[in-house]
Motif scaffolding. Structure first.
Motif, PDB file in Angstrom:
ATOM      1  N   ALA A   1       0.819  -1.221   0.000  1.00 40.58           N
ATOM      2  CA  ALA A   1       0.000   0.000   0.000  1.00 40.58           C
ATOM      3  C   ALA A   1       0.848   1.265   0.000  1.00 40.58           C
ATOM      4  N   MET A   2       1.918   1.283   0.769  1.00 39.65           N
ATOM      5  CA  MET A   2       2.688   2.523   0.899  1.00 39.65           C
ATOM      6  C   MET A   2       3.290   2.998  -0.424  1.00 39.65           C
ATOM      7  N   PRO A   3       4.019   2.167  -1.163  1.00 44.16           N
ATOM      8  CA  PRO A   3       4.577   2.670  -2.432  1.00 44.16           C
ATOM      9  C   PRO A   3       3.512   3.013  -3.466  1.00 44.16           C
ATOM     10  N   ILE A   4       2.436   2.211  -3.536  1.00 44.48           N
ATOM     11  CA  ILE A   4       1.363   2.522  -4.491  1.00 44.48           C
ATOM     12  C   ILE A   4       0.728   3.866  -4.146  1.00 44.48           C
ATOM     13  N   THR A   5       0.481   4.076  -2.860  1.00 45.47           N
ATOM     14  CA  THR A   5      -0.121   5.333  -2.414  1.00 45.47           C
ATOM     15  C   THR A   5       0.791   6.516  -2.735  1.00 45.47           C
ATOM     16  N   LEU A   6       2.085   6.345  -2.528  1.00 45.96           N
ATOM     17  CA  LEU A   6       3.025   7.434  -2.815  1.00 45.96           C
ATOM     18  C   LEU A   6       3.011   7.788  -4.300  1.00 45.96           C
ATOM     19  N   VAL A   7       2.994   6.783  -5.166  1.00 49.61           N
ATOM     20  CA  VAL A   7       2.936   7.031  -6.612  1.00 49.61           C
ATOM     21  C   VAL A   7       1.653   7.772  -6.978  1.00 49.61           C
ATOM     22  N   LEU A   8       0.519   7.346  -6.411  1.00 49.96           N
ATOM     23  CA  LEU A   8      -0.749   8.016  -6.705  1.00 49.96           C
ATOM     24  C   LEU A   8      -0.743   9.462  -6.202  1.00 49.96           C
ATOM     25  N   LEU A   9      -0.162   9.675  -5.032  1.00 48.51           N
ATOM     26  CA  LEU A   9      -0.082  11.042  -4.514  1.00 48.51           C
ATOM     27  C   LEU A   9       0.805  11.912  -5.403  1.00 48.51           C
ATOM     28  N   LEU A  10       1.854  11.332  -5.932  1.00 51.78           N
ATOM     29  CA  LEU A  10       2.698  12.080  -6.872  1.00 51.78           C
ATOM     30  C   LEU A  10       1.918  12.452  -8.122  1.00 51.78           C
ATOM     31  N   LEU A  11       1.069  11.527  -8.579  1.00 47.61           N
ATOM     32  CA  LEU A  11       0.246  11.816  -9.754  1.00 47.61           C
ATOM     33  C   LEU A  11      -0.768  12.916  -9.456  1.00 47.61           C
TER      34      LEU A  11
ATOM     35  N   THR B   1     -14.441  20.453  -5.704  1.00 47.44           N
ATOM     36  CA  THR B   1     -14.152  19.256  -4.889  1.00 47.44           C
ATOM     37  C   THR B   1     -14.123  17.985  -5.710  1.00 47.44           C
ATOM     38  N   GLY B   2     -14.665  18.022  -6.930  1.00 48.75           N
ATOM     39  CA  GLY B   2     -14.782  16.801  -7.720  1.00 48.75           C
ATOM     40  C   GLY B   2     -13.459  16.104  -7.929  1.00 48.75           C
ATOM     41  N   ARG B   3     -12.460  16.872  -8.353  1.00 47.25           N
ATOM     42  CA  ARG B   3     -11.159  16.259  -8.629  1.00 47.25           C
ATOM     43  C   ARG B   3     -10.513  15.729  -7.353  1.00 47.25           C
ATOM     44  N   ILE B   4     -10.598  16.507  -6.278  1.00 49.22           N
ATOM     45  CA  ILE B   4      -9.928  16.095  -5.054  1.00 49.22           C
ATOM     46  C   ILE B   4     -10.688  14.965  -4.368  1.00 49.22           C
ATOM     47  N   ILE B   5     -12.042  14.963  -4.431  1.00 50.35           N
ATOM     48  CA  ILE B   5     -12.814  13.860  -3.872  1.00 50.35           C
ATOM     49  C   ILE B   5     -12.531  12.584  -4.657  1.00 50.35           C
ATOM     50  N   THR B   6     -12.455  12.708  -5.985  1.00 47.39           N
ATOM     51  CA  THR B   6     -12.141  11.535  -6.801  1.00 47.39           C
ATOM     52  C   THR B   6     -10.768  10.987  -6.465  1.00 47.39           C
ATOM     53  N   ALA B   7      -9.787  11.887  -6.336  1.00 49.68           N
ATOM     54  CA  ALA B   7      -8.434  11.451  -5.974  1.00 49.68           C
ATOM     55  C   ALA B   7      -8.423  10.797  -4.596  1.00 49.68           C
ATOM     56  N   ALA B   8      -9.135  11.417  -3.637  1.00 48.78           N
ATOM     57  CA  ALA B   8      -9.191  10.853  -2.287  1.00 48.78           C
ATOM     58  C   ALA B   8      -9.860   9.489  -2.295  1.00 48.78           C
ATOM     59  N   ALA B   9     -10.962   9.366  -3.049  1.00 48.66           N
ATOM     60  CA  ALA B   9     -11.679   8.093  -3.119  1.00 48.66           C
ATOM     61  C   ALA B   9     -10.818   7.011  -3.751  1.00 48.66           C
ATOM     62  N   VAL B  10     -10.092   7.371  -4.806  1.00 44.89           N
ATOM     63  CA  VAL B  10      -9.208   6.398  -5.457  1.00 44.89           C
ATOM     64  C   VAL B  10      -8.136   5.935  -4.482  1.00 44.89           C
ATOM     65  N   LEU B  11      -7.539   6.879  -3.752  1.00 44.83           N
ATOM     66  CA  LEU B  11      -6.493   6.527  -2.796  1.00 44.83           C
ATOM     67  C   LEU B  11      -7.025   5.639  -1.677  1.00 44.83           C
ATOM     68  N   VAL B  12      -8.184   6.011  -1.123  1.00 48.21           N
ATOM     69  CA  VAL B  12      -8.773   5.207  -0.048  1.00 48.21           C
ATOM     70  C   VAL B  12      -9.160   3.832  -0.573  1.00 48.21           C
ATOM     71  N   ALA B  13      -9.757   3.784  -1.763  1.00 45.45           N
ATOM     72  CA  ALA B  13     -10.165   2.500  -2.341  1.00 45.45           C
ATOM     73  C   ALA B  13      -8.960   1.605  -2.602  1.00 45.45           C
ATOM     74  N   VAL B  14      -7.870   2.203  -3.083  1.00 43.10           N
ATOM     75  CA  VAL B  14      -6.657   1.416  -3.339  1.00 43.10           C
ATOM     76  C   VAL B  14      -6.126   0.828  -2.035  1.00 43.10           C
ATOM     77  N   VAL B  15      -6.086   1.649  -0.986  1.00 39.31           N
ATOM     78  CA  VAL B  15      -5.614   1.154   0.317  1.00 39.31           C
ATOM     79  C   VAL B  15      -6.493   0.002   0.793  1.00 39.31           C
ATOM     80  N   LEU B  16      -7.813   0.157   0.671  1.00 40.72           N
ATOM     81  CA  LEU B  16      -8.734  -0.881   1.129  1.00 40.72           C
ATOM     82  C   LEU B  16      -8.636  -2.128   0.263  1.00 40.72           C
ATOM     83  N   PHE B  17      -8.522  -1.948  -1.054  1.00 41.89           N
ATOM     84  CA  PHE B  17      -8.384  -3.098  -1.937  1.00 41.89           C
ATOM     85  C   PHE B  17      -7.085  -3.851  -1.666  1.00 41.89           C
TER      86      PHE B  17
END
Length: 759
Positions: A201-211, A677-693
């Motif tokens: 989760a940590m490296p994937i999350t870092l890459v997504l945050l960079l994106l 908020t659309g872009r940031i909510i989408t980014a947040a949801a993707v990040l949270v979903a990735v962590v949970l998945f």
């Protein structure tokens, strides 16, 4: 939060960071060894009839206990990989009735009985060569152990005993099954899965945050807050574990929520701060609206999620309460870190928050504008603004379509069948699962279909008390036979006189009645049978306790059903109150509850479709399915996912309300809020979903189900609900969105969140 708070944070930023660093170190120290203090079990209601039956059996009839079951054979190895080849090896030439096997099996039984934590040990050889303890082909025999203590004590005993038995059992193949071994392997599997999930989760999350941010500095900040919240929650759980029972499962969920919400909250703070900087504000000026608006929204969101999780405290199963302990602490830690620590970091970094843009060369001017390095375009030209306006031009069409999709996804939930996890919650290649499969396929099925019934108050006249009761039980539908101290009964008549084992079925004033069912205990039919058995009138002056797996499922489901209204009341009531205080509207809180119900129902339906019925299960690692859904999962998912859904609701409404107070235009405010908020909510949801998945890679089906269910709930909420249903509903409601009756409006003016239109 007034500007003086942000000003104080700015002035004291260095002190805040030093205190935060100290807290981080203390939390890291305080979290050491927390895994060793977590306990197994907690799925049953301790006051239920099935739990009482288990305690009585352990106390009065230890020889009948099967907390740990050892499968012994004279060929093959316990570590042979596939079940098929293992079965062939266990079916080797040496019979369990041979002199050599008899000697080895008897010696092992006596050695196991002398092991600390073992109350009694019974085997095929020491119980008079009972046919039910011998496989049909004569190659495997059983040793049944009754263990001392509660579920956690028994799991720890199994963890010590099984490896020791294997080391000192030369010439024998030893496999282990039973509830204690299941709990032991679950503990090992969850610890392994936690480390693996964190590593992925940590490296994937870092890459997504960079994106999302482009800047390496900005991408690192959410991980700092997430790490702080996880360590604080682990330290608090470590302290709580000395006072209350904390489930081993809670650690995985705590880490997942800590990573998800720490990143979630940080995204909104960071996005607002960078937005203010792009608008030309100085660092000190940007910190004011960031803390006042985004920080206040994070605080409201964190409180809402924490209150939703607190609803789990009303349940008698400590498994559910454990998620409340860990969840509440990690949510409040994440919110506090985002409101206090992150603004202090931003005050120190200032414009350097955008340094080290690792994708600068890959982006043109337009992409740099989108990532925050240039002045953004006017709101009306944004994709989310245009999409919201398109939805609001045809709200019935878009909203109705979204509701239809969610209804289709929710429909399988009508077929939900409750159960409790067992060996099939573990991977198919786990030792305990393979051992239990051998019990199912190679032994008399009656051994796994026996329902224990403990009768208290028997007295001296056993026949007068027990025989009428046993006769009545034998006439119950789906009962094959009933055995007790007075004989064996079937179809309302005695079919066998009491045998030598009959005397062992009575201890003092208590008697054990063994009911052999015609249906499996881990099936809905087995649960219904328990209800019919309990409907039989107990003997005069006697008290009856029906136990077993099916009874535990029925009692656990009933306990959840009794506590569910209070839990739902806490979630719904707190959400209504907090959203009213946040918006001053009566309709907005109701709308949020209705829309959240849609997305949660769809999530439950998908869980039944995949995990209970086995459709598309290859998408989630092909877990074993038994035709049931763990009874604790829907209510656990409801409380956690409801809080996460309200998280995005609060963030979206904060920007819509902010705009509406300035313009008074409902439609334009909704589009403005979605654009910002659309872009940031989408980014947040993707990040949270990735962590949970990622946490759904667990080999334990229960954790896999929870991870997938929560990830799906987040995705549905951020897409269909926030992007389609919210604009549709708010367009149809118009100015009524912001209406409140006079008394409530005056109450909000006094105690609610207030902002000036030009604030």
């Amino acid at each position: 939060m007034p500007d003086r708070f942000s000003a104080a944070l700015y002035r004291r930023r260095t002190a805040v960071l030093w205190v935060s660093a100290l807290a981080l170190v203390l939390a890291a120290i305080g979290s050491l060894g927390v895994e060793n203090r977590l306990v197994h079990g907690g799925f049953s209601d301790p006051d239920a009839q099935s739990s009482r039956a288990g305690r009585l059996m352990s106390e009065h009839f230890p020889a009948a206990g099967d907390d740990l079951v050892l499968l012994l054979s004279g060929a093959g190895t316990a570590d042979s990989p596939p079940t098929a080849s293992l079965g062939r090896s266990l079916g080797g030439p040496r019979s369990v009735d041979s002199p050599a096997m008899t000697s080895l099996g008897t010696d092992l039984t006596r050695r196991a009985e002398r092991t600390p934590g073992v109350r009694a040990a019974t085997s095929y050889w020491t119980a008079g060569r009972t046919p039910s303890m011998r496989s049909r082909d004569g190659s495997i025999a059983l040793v049944s152990l009754s263990l001392r203590g509660d579920e956690d004590d028994q799991a720890k005993t199994a963890e010590r005993l099984v490896p020791d038995i294997r080391r000192h059992s030369e010439g024998l193949t030893v496999m282990a099954a039973g509830p204690a071994q299941v709990q032991s392997e679950v503990g090992k599997q969850t610890a392994h899965d936690l480390l693996l999930a964190e590593a992925i989760a940590m490296p994937i999350t870092l890459v997504l945050l960079l994106l999302v941010f482009g800047s390496a500095v900005a991408a690192a900040l959410p991980l700092v807050i997430a790490l702080l919240s996880v360590l604080v929650s682990r330290a608090v759980l470590n302290a709580l574990a000395g006072i209350v029972s904390i489930s081993v499962y809670s650690m995985n969920s705590t880490v997942a929520l800590g990573l998800g919400l720490g990143i979630d909250y940080s995204l909104f703070i960071l996005a607002r701060f960078r937005e203010e900087l792009r608008g030309g504000a100085t660092v000190r000026e940007a910190l004011g609206p960031t803390v006042r608006r985004a920080g206040r929204t994070v605080a409201f969101s964190g409180l809402t999620v924490a209150l939703s999780l607190s609803a789990l405290l009303v349940f008698p199963q400590f498994f559910l309460r454990s998620f409340a302990y860990g969840g509440i602490v990690v949510v409040l830690s994440a919110a506090a870190g985002a409101v206090f620590v992150l603004p202090a970091l931003l005050a120190v970094l200032g414009h350097r928050v955008d340094r080290y843009d690792v994708f600068a060369r890959l982006r043109g001017p337009a992409r740099r504008a989108a990532s925050g390095t240039a002045v953004p375009a006017a709101p009306a030209s944004g994709r989310w603004y245009r999409f919201a306006m398109a939805v609001m031009r045809r709200p019935v069409l878009y909203g109705g379509g979204a509701v239809l999709v969610l209804a289709v996804l929710a429909s399988p939930f009508t077929r939900a069948s409750p159960g409790l996890f067992g060996d099939r919650a573990l991977p198919a290649d786990s030792q305990v699962h393979r051992a239990t499969q051998l019990l199912r396929t190679r032994f008399d099925a009656d051994a796994l279909r026996t329902v224990p019934v403990v009768v208290e108050g028997v007295g001296r006249d056993r026949t007068r008390v027990l025989e009428p009761y046993a006769l009545a039980l034998s006439e119950v539908r789906d009962v094959r036979r009933v055995t007790t101290a007075t004989g064996t009964y079937a179809a309302g008549r005695r079919v066998r006189e009491p045998g030598p084992a009959g005397a062992a079925s009575v201890n003092g004033d208590s008697a054990l009645v063994s009911v052999v069912a015609a249906v499996d205990q881990d099936s809905p039919a087995g649960t219904r049978l328990v209800g019919r058995l309990r409907g039989v009138a107990p003997p005069d002056g006697g008290t009856v306790s029906v136990g077993g797996q099916a009874a535990a499922v029925k009692d656990s489901t009933s306990a959840i059903g009794r506590a569910a209204p209070a839990a739902i009341g806490i979630v719904v009531g707190s959400s209504l109150v907090l959203l009213f205080l946040f918006t001053g509207s009566v309709l907005m809180p109701v709308k949020a509850l209705v829309l959240n119900t849609f997305s949660l129902s769809a999530t439950f339906g998908a869980m039944v479709f995949v995990f209970q019925e086995g459709h598309l299960s290859f998408l989630v690692g092909s877990p074993m399915h038994t035709g049931t859904l763990d009874a604790t999962i829907p209510i656990l998912t409801f409380c956690v996912a409801f809080g996460l859904s309200m998280d995005y609701e609060v963030f979206l409404l904060s920007r819509i309300r902010e705009r509406y107070l300035r313009t008074g235009d409902n439609t334009e405010s909704v589009a403005f809020g979605l654009q910002h908020t659309g872009r940031i909510i989408t980014a947040a949801a993707v990040l949270v979903a990735v962590v949970l998945f990622v946490f759904a890679i667990s080999g334990v089906t229960l954790l896999k189900m929870l991870g997938v269910g929560l990830a799906l709930a987040v995705v549905l909420d951020a897409t269909l609900v926030r992007a389609v249903l919210v604009p549709s509903f708010m367009r149809l409601a118009g100015r009524a969105n912001w209406w409140a009756p006079g008394p409530l409006r005056r109450l909000h003016d006094r105690v609610g969140l207030r902002e000036d239109a030009g604030d």
